[in-house]
Scaffold this motif. Structure first.
Motif, PDB file in Angstrom:
ATOM      1  N   GLY A  86       0.698  -1.197  -0.057  1.00 48.93           N
ATOM      2  CA  GLY A  86       0.083  -0.075  -0.071  1.00 48.93           C
ATOM      3  C   GLY A  86       0.882   1.423  -0.078  1.00 48.93           C
ATOM      4  N   LEU A  87       1.971   1.252   0.657  1.00 45.13           N
ATOM      5  CA  LEU A  87       2.762   2.315   0.706  1.00 45.13           C
ATOM      6  C   LEU A  87       3.559   2.722  -0.548  1.00 45.13           C
ATOM      7  CD1 LEU A  87       4.487   1.832   4.328  1.00 45.13           C
ATOM      8  CD2 LEU A  87       2.773   3.714   3.656  1.00 45.13           C
ATOM      9  N   VAL A  88       3.759   1.643  -1.256  1.00 47.19           N
ATOM     10  CA  VAL A  88       4.590   1.575  -2.651  1.00 47.19           C
ATOM     11  C   VAL A  88       3.577   2.183  -3.519  1.00 47.19           C
ATOM     12  CG1 VAL A  88       5.379   0.381  -4.410  1.00 47.19           C
ATOM     13  CG2 VAL A  88       6.145  -0.018  -2.084  1.00 47.19           C
ATOM     14  N   ARG A  89       2.225   1.739  -3.545  1.00 44.33           N
ATOM     15  CA  ARG A  89       1.283   2.192  -4.326  1.00 44.33           C
ATOM     16  C   ARG A  89       0.979   3.877  -4.214  1.00 44.33           C
ATOM     17  NH1 ARG A  89      -2.908  -0.263  -7.452  1.00 44.33           N
ATOM     18  NH2 ARG A  89      -3.824   1.288  -8.430  1.00 44.33           N
ATOM     19  N   ALA A  90       0.697   4.092  -2.739  1.00 44.23           N
ATOM     20  CA  ALA A  90       0.455   5.734  -2.314  1.00 44.23           C
ATOM     21  C   ALA A  90       1.594   6.434  -2.793  1.00 44.23           C
ATOM     22  CB  ALA A  90       0.066   5.719  -0.962  1.00 44.23           C
ATOM     23  N   SER A  91       2.835   6.110  -2.383  1.00 44.85           N
ATOM     24  CA  SER A  91       4.036   6.751  -3.045  1.00 44.85           C
ATOM     25  C   SER A  91       4.485   6.950  -4.382  1.00 44.85           C
ATOM     26  CB  SER A  91       5.417   5.931  -2.315  1.00 44.85           C
ATOM     27  OG  SER A  91       5.418   6.081  -0.919  1.00 44.85           O
ATOM     28  N   SER A  92       3.666   6.261  -5.212  1.00 46.63           N
ATOM     29  CA  SER A  92       4.097   6.234  -6.622  1.00 46.63           C
ATOM     30  C   SER A  92       3.136   7.588  -7.176  1.00 46.63           C
ATOM     31  CB  SER A  92       3.506   5.160  -7.289  1.00 46.63           C
ATOM     32  OG  SER A  92       2.047   4.994  -7.226  1.00 46.63           O
ATOM     33  N   ALA A  93       2.365   8.160  -6.474  1.00 45.13           N
ATOM     34  CA  ALA A  93       1.540   9.155  -6.926  1.00 45.13           C
ATOM     35  C   ALA A  93       1.963  10.526  -6.374  1.00 45.13           C
ATOM     36  CB  ALA A  93       0.088   9.075  -6.191  1.00 45.13           C
ATOM     37  N   MET A  94       2.971  10.300  -5.515  1.00 42.70           N
ATOM     38  CA  MET A  94       3.522  11.839  -4.841  1.00 42.70           C
ATOM     39  C   MET A  94       4.910  12.172  -5.843  1.00 42.70           C
ATOM     40  SD  MET A  94       2.348  12.264  -2.052  1.00 42.70           S
ATOM     41  CE  MET A  94       1.063  11.477  -1.077  1.00 42.70           C
ATOM     42  N   GLY A  95       4.607  13.329  -6.249  1.00 40.64           N
ATOM     43  CA  GLY A  95       5.827  13.964  -7.167  1.00 40.64           C
ATOM     44  C   GLY A  95       6.450  15.163  -6.545  1.00 40.64           C
ATOM     45  N   PRO A  96       6.973  15.852  -7.416  1.00 51.81           N
ATOM     46  CA  PRO A  96       7.782  17.265  -6.842  1.00 51.81           C
ATOM     47  C   PRO A  96       7.102  18.122  -6.118  1.00 51.81           C
ATOM     48  CG  PRO A  96       8.263  16.780  -9.209  1.00 51.81           C
ATOM     49  CD  PRO A  96       7.160  15.830  -8.858  1.00 51.81           C
ATOM     50  N   LEU A  97       5.558  18.315  -6.715  1.00 50.44           N
ATOM     51  CA  LEU A  97       4.869  19.084  -6.032  1.00 50.44           C
ATOM     52  C   LEU A  97       4.684  19.068  -4.540  1.00 50.44           C
ATOM     53  CD1 LEU A  97       2.922  21.974  -5.868  1.00 50.44           C
ATOM     54  CD2 LEU A  97       1.405  20.441  -6.664  1.00 50.44           C
ATOM     55  N   ASN A  98       4.524  17.432  -4.361  1.00 49.11           N
ATOM     56  CA  ASN A  98       4.093  17.141  -2.921  1.00 49.11           C
ATOM     57  C   ASN A  98       5.375  17.096  -2.108  1.00 49.11           C
ATOM     58  OD1 ASN A  98       2.601  14.887  -4.918  1.00 49.11           O
ATOM     59  ND2 ASN A  98       1.619  15.501  -3.112  1.00 49.11           N
ATOM     60  N   ARG A  99       6.541  16.801  -2.685  1.00 45.54           N
ATOM     61  CA  ARG A  99       7.830  17.078  -2.079  1.00 45.54           C
ATOM     62  C   ARG A  99       8.257  18.546  -1.726  1.00 45.54           C
ATOM     63  NH1 ARG A  99      13.591  14.369  -3.868  1.00 45.54           N
ATOM     64  NH2 ARG A  99      14.305  14.339  -1.823  1.00 45.54           N
ATOM     65  N   GLU A 100       7.656  19.511  -2.576  1.00 46.11           N
ATOM     66  CA  GLU A 100       8.182  21.158  -2.320  1.00 46.11           C
ATOM     67  C   GLU A 100       7.059  21.362  -1.143  1.00 46.11           C
ATOM     68  OE1 GLU A 100       6.833  25.123  -4.110  1.00 46.11           O
ATOM     69  OE2 GLU A 100       7.281  23.458  -5.769  1.00 46.11           O
ATOM     70  N   LEU A 101       5.838  20.867  -1.241  1.00 54.30           N
ATOM     71  CA  LEU A 101       4.674  21.294  -0.317  1.00 54.30           C
ATOM     72  C   LEU A 101       5.007  20.766   0.951  1.00 54.30           C
ATOM     73  CD1 LEU A 101       1.390  21.268  -2.276  1.00 54.30           C
ATOM     74  CD2 LEU A 101       2.638  23.365  -1.138  1.00 54.30           C
ATOM     75  N   GLY A 102       5.530  19.642   1.451  1.00 50.28           N
ATOM     76  CA  GLY A 102       5.804  18.896   2.525  1.00 50.28           C
ATOM     77  C   GLY A 102       6.263  19.945   3.704  1.00 50.28           C
ATOM     78  N   PRO A 103       7.549  20.226   3.779  1.00 48.72           N
ATOM     79  CA  PRO A 103       7.873  21.222   4.781  1.00 48.72           C
ATOM     80  C   PRO A 103       6.823  22.398   4.964  1.00 48.72           C
ATOM     81  CG  PRO A 103       9.563  20.615   3.233  1.00 48.72           C
ATOM     82  CD  PRO A 103       8.553  20.293   2.690  1.00 48.72           C
ATOM     83  N   ARG A 104       6.187  23.031   3.889  1.00 50.45           N
ATOM     84  CA  ARG A 104       5.735  24.241   4.106  1.00 50.45           C
ATOM     85  C   ARG A 104       4.457  23.829   4.771  1.00 50.45           C
ATOM     86  NH1 ARG A 104       5.991  25.907  -2.072  1.00 50.45           N
ATOM     87  NH2 ARG A 104       4.579  27.727  -1.643  1.00 50.45           N
ATOM     88  N   ILE A 105       3.615  22.739   4.463  1.00 45.59           N
ATOM     89  CA  ILE A 105       2.478  22.408   5.139  1.00 45.59           C
ATOM     90  C   ILE A 105       2.906  22.129   6.760  1.00 45.59           C
ATOM     91  CG2 ILE A 105       0.699  20.467   5.285  1.00 45.59           C
ATOM     92  CD1 ILE A 105       0.587  20.147   2.193  1.00 45.59           C
ATOM     93  N   LYS A 106       3.969  21.356   6.774  1.00 43.55           N
ATOM     94  CA  LYS A 106       4.330  21.116   8.337  1.00 43.55           C
ATOM     95  C   LYS A 106       4.317  22.354   9.107  1.00 43.55           C
ATOM     96  CE  LYS A 106       7.843  18.728  10.766  1.00 43.55           C
ATOM     97  NZ  LYS A 106       9.293  17.955  10.722  1.00 43.55           N
ATOM     98  N   ALA A 107       5.020  23.150   8.494  1.00 42.29           N
ATOM     99  CA  ALA A 107       5.143  24.631   9.132  1.00 42.29           C
ATOM    100  C   ALA A 107       3.753  25.230   9.261  1.00 42.29           C
ATOM    101  CB  ALA A 107       6.161  25.599   8.294  1.00 42.29           C
ATOM    102  N   ALA A 108       2.875  25.291   8.402  1.00 42.77           N
ATOM    103  CA  ALA A 108       1.478  25.761   8.648  1.00 42.77           C
ATOM    104  C   ALA A 108       0.585  24.956   9.590  1.00 42.77           C
ATOM    105  CB  ALA A 108       0.761  25.904   7.312  1.00 42.77           C
TER     106      ALA A 108
END
Length: 194
Positions: A86-108
């Protein structure tokens, strides 16, 4: 103001995260988010019920991908191996935008009690979806619930390491979530030795 440009949903999420970080969640309005994203307020409401929904955008998709991966795991896979699928399947949908947003969402999220509560509910929803998928595979309820909680934790830990890591590498998310799952599996085994 552009009305029908593609990518409105993504632009709304980016605008919201930036505004939440710049001025705080409570003082940010839907109108400000729509203006920053270059869309109308009605376009905002076509995509989201309210500003709280912005930070859990994609939860349904994530739940679906996790459960599909679990369902498609080989028949003999144990609960944590199915969670890994399941983790592999879900991870496959995550791209550069998700990676960029991660720290910003965490801060918010870190500065808003309301967003922290929303994030906690997201985790509960993901665990419930994985638990149900594991039970469908014949995994007993308590084992399914524990495996699902470990899966949520592995996803969160892996996503944090991936999104906050070196931007020069082109690694996908899956190795990070699987490494986190392996680490948690080892930690679980160590519990019986304490």
């Amino acid at each position: 103001m552009a009305r029908w440009e593609p990518g409105a949903r993504e632009r709304l999420v980016l605008a919201a995260v930036d505004l939440f970080t710049e001025q705080g969640y409570d003082t940010t309005t839907v109108t400000q988010i729509a203006e920053r994203a270059g869309v109308t307020k009605s376009t905002f409401f076509r995509h989201f019920a309210d500003k709280r929904d912005l930070l859990v955008a994609g939860q349904e998709t994530l739940s679906r991908l996790l459960t599909e991966g679990i369902a498609e795991a080989p028949a003999g896979a144990g609960p944590l191996d199915a969670v890994g699928a399941g983790l592999v399947r879900a991870s496959s949908a995550m791209g550069p935008l998700n990676r960029e947003l991660g720290p910003r969402i965490k801060a918010a999220v870190a500065v808003s009690e309301e967003l922290q509560q929303r994030d906690a509910l997201k985790s509960v929803g993901l665990a419930a979806a994985m638990t149900a998928a594991l039970i469908t595979r014949g995994v007993p309820d308590p084992v399914a619930a524990l495996a699902a909680e470990i899966g949520v934790l592995a996803f969160k830990r892996g996503f944090a390491q991936w999104s906050e890591g070196d931007r020069d590498d082109d690694h996908e998310l899956a190795p990070y979530t699987l490494a986190a799952l392996a680490e948690l599996r080892a930690a679980g085994a160590a519990l019986s030795q304490v």
